[in-house]
Scaffold this active site. Structure first.
Site, PDB file in Angstrom:
ATOM      1  N   ARG A 324       0.837  -1.208   0.000  1.00 25.40           N
ATOM      2  CA  ARG A 324       0.000   0.000   0.000  1.00 25.40           C
ATOM      3  C   ARG A 324       0.871   1.259   0.000  1.00 25.40           C
ATOM      4  O   ARG A 324       0.512   2.268  -0.604  1.00 25.40           O
ATOM      5  CB  ARG A 324      -0.989  -0.002   1.175  1.00 25.40           C
ATOM      6  CG  ARG A 324      -2.031   1.097   1.085  1.00 25.40           C
ATOM      7  CD  ARG A 324      -3.093   0.993   2.177  1.00 25.40           C
ATOM      8  NE  ARG A 324      -4.203   0.137   1.811  1.00 25.40           N
ATOM      9  CZ  ARG A 324      -5.266   0.530   1.103  1.00 25.40           C
ATOM     10  NH1 ARG A 324      -5.367   1.778   0.687  1.00 25.40           N
ATOM     11  NH2 ARG A 324      -6.230  -0.324   0.822  1.00 25.40           N
ATOM     12  N   GLU A 726      -9.893   5.992   7.160  1.00 24.75           N
ATOM     13  CA  GLU A 726      -8.463   6.285   7.122  1.00 24.75           C
ATOM     14  C   GLU A 726      -8.069   7.553   6.354  1.00 24.75           C
ATOM     15  O   GLU A 726      -7.138   8.245   6.770  1.00 24.75           O
ATOM     16  CB  GLU A 726      -7.710   5.096   6.499  1.00 24.75           C
ATOM     17  CG  GLU A 726      -7.760   3.831   7.328  1.00 24.75           C
ATOM     18  CD  GLU A 726      -7.314   2.623   6.508  1.00 24.75           C
ATOM     19  OE1 GLU A 726      -8.075   2.192   5.625  1.00 24.75           O
ATOM     20  OE2 GLU A 726      -6.196   2.150   6.733  1.00 24.75           O
TER      21      GLU A 726
END
Ligand code: MTE
Ligand code: HPA
Ligand code: MOS
Length: 769
Positions: A324, A726
């Site tokens: 990620r 997030e």
């Protein structure tokens, strides 16, 4: 949708989605009656466990001497590696993590076993009396040292497009640099806890404060050497998880279960805060080396970047976290010719894990640092350089991992925030202030966020739910997601209420329970509502369809003509209450409950080359932050924050606002005051709030304004919403960039190197060379 405050006064309404309904547990939480694991009334005979920790970073474990501990008051036993009936390794994907240390220890804080006693304090005192005979071996604490020695938990990954070397060589300007960014302790208010109860016939009930009950269930079964169906894991809510309870809650559940099995009693394991710091992994600290070429406008022409992730002693989630990070190096910007090398470094510290953003923040921050430096080298406003590099529409729109950015709203979003925050006027004001202020310098930065939504492990993007309608018309929902304070259950209840056309209050959620919805994914990757909201919506829709068919048959109309709203059900020639219909339908033997299943469409990628479409869509946002630094002490303050964030069509504006504010402040803590210090022996010396400083209420910016971007998700997502958990965390990179801007103003030479977090010491260092 662009004034969240206005929604805060909206009463509970039908439709429920879009209203700022208060959190489903708010009243119970305020009254102190909401139950966390440690509040569950203990079953008679319950014992308490405490961990025995390694005090050496790496070494041969020669002997574990438990004699003194076993003689202490209330102590019932000690559980060590040899007491594990199943596999002594945790059932993680990489299968590299021993449950209890066996012949080696690999970090200070590694759990060697647990002591079990009648009370928690007896267990903790006795655990300290266990003597470990460890022969020390050389340990690696520093991530750069690990990279140099090729000490890895997983092999390196390279993503490359075009000819970055040429792009850099031919550029009119070049820049090379390094950066170090620290980790972060999750500091959930409720520490890690598990409570294991042996049931009849070798069945097990585990209460676990976990984001992933299905994984805890699997791990417990694997460690006990039994089948998964013999274990049930339940979690009603967590007092915060933030990624720290995605995998690492499973360890606690396994340790408690092993102790319960050996002692044949219920066992609870609740880590003391210091032990929680010492045992569990944190956000991955990163180190970077980079080289860029750029033109006179600041547009990048080539990038070579090395990311060194400090993974700690085992892989845990480091593979997907590092992936990620690679996927988010671009942040909002088009990288044409680029090479990114990602090292997944093994060090002798805690095994670092998921933490809000999951590598995304560590990917983005280096790009923002590069663009800030490029701007200063050219004498330009960093905002102009950022704008020059943004993804385009129809061109310059393919990511370095080959995914086209199709839902790009960056330019209009940034421009709107630039205006509403009066960025240009304030830039001039700040320049005037700095010219007249020798000691206090101010700084300003606008940074954007583009965050990919979906689990990077594609198969995790699935969810299930159950909707039960009882004969009085009340509705119970169960889904595989977990509640950690983020409001998932509230949003799911809103979605189900609307699907059935009943008031919010008619629908309740039950605890997450692996015997209801099996194989559920972790509640993570911000996708809780996208996945479970949709699964619950589908389950409710199936019940509604059966009821509509029933009404249609009786009323001689089409099922589509039957409308469910406001607690009523109407057909062209009849109206009845929801309750009447439910009762009639039950007596006519209509099935009043259903399951629902959802999997995210369109996503795929190759995990070796990291190319494809890992994300269903992107969530966007931008923040403008103004700070002040004291150039004599390095102390700093965040003065003003303006945020424009994209939540799509909000399911619950009050919850989304809370997520944006909370995420931002948590990100601010990561980049300012929260510093983890491991000494050269690998001992984490900041393991309590006395030395580890999370933001307090007094650190909130006096001006803190949040607006929502007024557009629904362009992909078909539940209620038109976007994930929010997030993405706002990374808006706080604007704080760090503003601090660098202030430091640059103080230096006046257009250069500033500052490692994160920007503690007073690091700010002072950035002011000198
Ligand atoms: N908000 C609160 N209050 N507590 C938390 O633990 N975790 C964050 C975010 N917001 C968290 C939170 C993280 S790391 C994630 S991935 C998401 O919530 C998970 O929930 P969601 O997918 O339902 O948004
Ligand atoms: N985010 C959070 N947790 C995860 C992910 C992710 O992308 N992939 C696997 N676990
Ligand atoms: Mo969040 S880090 O995906 O639990």
């Amino acid at each position: 949708m662009n004034a969240p405050e206005k929604y805060l006064t909206t009463p509970a309404a039908q439709p429920a989605t879009g209203s700022a309904h208060f959190h489903e547990s708010a009243r119970a939480q305020v009254a102190g009656s909401a139950t966390y694991i440690d509040d569950i009334p203990e079953v008679k005979g319950t014992l308490h466990a405490a961990p025995i920790l390694s005090n050496v970073a790496r070494g041969k474990l020669r002997k574990v001497d438990t004699a003194e501990a076993l003689k202490m008051d209330g102590v019932k036993g000690v559980v060590l590696a040899q007491d594990i009936p199943g596999d002594p390794f945790l059932a993680t994907f990489v299968h590299d993590e021993p449950i209890f240390a066996r012949d080696t220890v690999e970090f200070v804080g590694q759990v060697v076993g647990v002591v079990v006693a009648e009370t928690v304090m007896q267990a903790r005192r006795a655990a300290r009396k266990v003597k470990l005979d460890i022969e020390p071996l050389p340990a690696i604490v520093d991530v750069r040292e690990a990279a140099k020695q090729q000490s890895f938990v997983l092999p390196p990954v390279t993503v490359r497009r075009g000819e970055p070397e040429q792009g850099i060589a031919k550029a009119p300007h070049r820049l090379a640099g390094t950066l170090e960014v620290g980790g972060q302790e999750h500091f959930y208010l409720e520490g890690q806890v598990g409570y294991a109860l042996p049931l009849e016939q070798d069945n097990w009930w585990i209460y676990s404060s976990t984001q992933h009950p299905g994984e805890a269930q699997h791990w417990v079964a694997h460690a006990l050497g039994i089948e998964i169906h013999a274990v049930t894991v339940e979690c009603r809510r967590m007092g915060g998880g933030f990624g720290g309870k995605e995998t690492q809650s499973g360890h606690i559940a396994v340790w408690a279960a092993l102790a319960a099995r050996k002692l044949k009693k219920p066992v609870k394991l609740r880590l003391d805060r210091d032990d929680d710091f010492m045992v569990t992994g944190k956000r991955h600290p990163f180190a970077y080396d980079y080289e860029v070429g750029y033109d006179d406008t600041g547009r990048l022409t080539g990038l070579k970047l090395v990311l060194m992730a400090n993974c700690g002693w085992t892989a845990d989630l480091s593979g997907p976290v590092a992936d990620r990070a690679v996927f988010h190096v671009d942040n909002a910007y088009f990288l044409g010719d680029v090479e990114i090398v990602s090292y997944r470094c093994k060090t002798n510290v805690q095994s670092h894990t998921a933490f809000r953003g999951f590598g995304g923040p560590q990917g983005m921050i280096v790009m923002e640092a590069i663009l800030g430096d490029v701007a200063r080298a050219l004498g330009k406003d960093p905002l102009d350089v950022r704008k020059a590099n943004l993804y385009g529409i129809g061109e310059r729109n393919v990511t370095h991992y080959q995914m086209p950015v199709e839902d790009n709203i960056l330019e209009p979003l940034i421009s709107r925030l630039e205006e509403s925050s009066r960025y240009r006027a304030r830039r001039e004001q700040i320049a005037r202030w700095n010219a007249n202020s020798p000691v206090i310098k101010r700084g300003l930065a606008l940074t954007p966020v583009k965050f990919g939504i979906s689990f990077t492990a594609t198969f995790f993007n699935q969810a299930g739910a159950l909707v039960h309608v009882y004969t009085d018309g009340s509705v119970q929902v169960n889904h595989g997601g977990t509640e950690m304070g983020q409001g998932l259950h509230t949003k799911v209840l809103q979605v189900v209420a609307d699907e059935l056309g009943v008031p919010f209050e008619r629908v309740r959620i039950s605890a997450t329970d692996t015997s209801k919805v099996p194989n559920a994914s972790a509640t993570a990757a911000s996708s809780g509502t996208d996945l479970n909201g949709r699964a619950a919506q589908f389950a409710a829709r199936r019940v509604r369809q059966r009821l509509a068919d029933y009404v249609a048959e009786k009323q001689n109309c089409k099922p589509e003509q039957v409308v469910f709203a406001h607690g009523q059900v109407s057909a062209p020639d009849a109206v009845m209450t929801w309750e009447q219909l439910v009762e009639d339908a039950y007596k006519s033997r209509v099935q009043l409950w259903s399951d629902g299943f959802y999997k995210t469409p369109k996503i795929h990628y190759d995990k070796h080359t990291l190319t494809g479409r890992p994300f269903y869509y992107f969530a966007y946002g931008a923040a403008v932050t103004e700070v002040a630094i004291d150039t004599l002490t390095g102390e700093n303050r965040v003065l003003k924050v303006d945020i424009l964030h994209d939540v799509g069509k909000s399911i619950n504006p009050a919850i989304d606002l809370g997520q944006i504010e909370g995420g931002f402040v948590q990100g601010m803590g990561w980049l300012t005051t929260e510093q983890l210090v491991w000494n050269d022996k690998g001992y984490l010396s900041t393991h309590a709030p006395s030395t580890y400083k999370i933001p307090a209420t007094g650190d909130l910016p006096p001006h803190f304004k949040v607006d929502f971007w007024p557009e629904a998700n362009r992909e078909d997502n539940v209620g038109g919403s976007k994930a929010v958990g997030e993405p706002p965390f990374m808006l706080a990179i604007s704080v760090w960039e503003a601090l660098r801007d202030a430091a640059a103003a103080a230096r006046g030479d257009g250069k500033v190197h500052m490692d994160a977090p920007a503690t007073a010491e690091n700010v002072l260092k950035a002011l000198k060379d």
